[in-house]
Design a protein around this motif. Structure first.
Motif, short mmCIF file in Angstrom:
data_model
loop_
_atom_site.label_atom_id
_atom_site.label_comp_id
_atom_site.label_asym_id
_atom_site.label_seq_id
_atom_site.Cartn_x
_atom_site.Cartn_y
_atom_site.Cartn_z
N GLU A 46 -27.87 -16.29 -13.11
CA GLU A 46 -27.26 -17.54 -13.57
C GLU A 46 -27.05 -18.50 -12.39
N GLY A 47 -26.63 -17.97 -11.24
CA GLY A 47 -26.45 -18.81 -10.06
C GLY A 47 -27.76 -19.39 -9.58
N TYR A 48 -28.81 -18.58 -9.60
CA TYR A 48 -30.14 -19.05 -9.20
C TYR A 48 -30.59 -20.17 -10.13
N TYR A 49 -30.42 -19.98 -11.44
CA TYR A 49 -30.84 -20.98 -12.42
C TYR A 49 -30.06 -22.27 -12.22
N ASP A 50 -28.75 -22.17 -12.02
CA ASP A 50 -27.93 -23.37 -11.80
C ASP A 50 -28.41 -24.13 -10.56
N THR A 53 -31.90 -25.82 -11.28
CA THR A 53 -31.88 -27.01 -12.12
C THR A 53 -31.19 -28.18 -11.44
N LYS A 54 -30.32 -27.92 -10.48
CA LYS A 54 -29.65 -29.00 -9.77
C LYS A 54 -30.53 -29.58 -8.67
N PRO A 59 -37.22 -29.60 -13.71
CA PRO A 59 -37.44 -28.15 -13.77
C PRO A 59 -38.26 -27.78 -15.00
N SER A 60 -39.14 -26.81 -14.85
CA SER A 60 -39.95 -26.35 -15.96
C SER A 60 -40.34 -24.90 -15.74
N CYS A 61 -40.74 -24.26 -16.81
CA CYS A 61 -41.24 -22.89 -16.73
C CYS A 61 -42.72 -22.93 -17.12
N ARG A 62 -43.52 -22.22 -16.37
CA ARG A 62 -44.93 -22.16 -16.72
C ARG A 62 -45.50 -20.82 -16.27
#
Length: 65
Positions: A46-50, A53-54, A59-62
């Motif tokens: 969750e920390g990595y994702y936050d 995205t900041k 941000p995108s997933c592929r």
């Protein structure tokens, strides 16, 4: 956020039970008890994702071949 539908919860729980049954049948053993490692992994993710995205403008997933 809406309250989860009871049918969705039952569906998820039956999936967990089926997965545990498959694991026991294939490995011939019970799974290890849950530890705090899962919680630590979840918090790290969750920390990595936050942070991602900041810091990333779009941000995108592929999937890369």
């Amino acid at each position: 956020m809406s309250v989860p539908d009871p049918g969705v919860i039952r569906w998820g729980e039956s999936g967990v039970n089926a997965g545990l049954s498959d694991y026991k049948a294939e490995s011939q053993r019970d799974p290890k008890p849950k530890t705090g490692q899962y919680k630590q992994f979840k918090l790290a993710l969750e920390g990595y994702y936050d942070n991602y995205t900041k810091k990333v403008a779009n941000p995108s997933c592929r999937v890369k071949p």
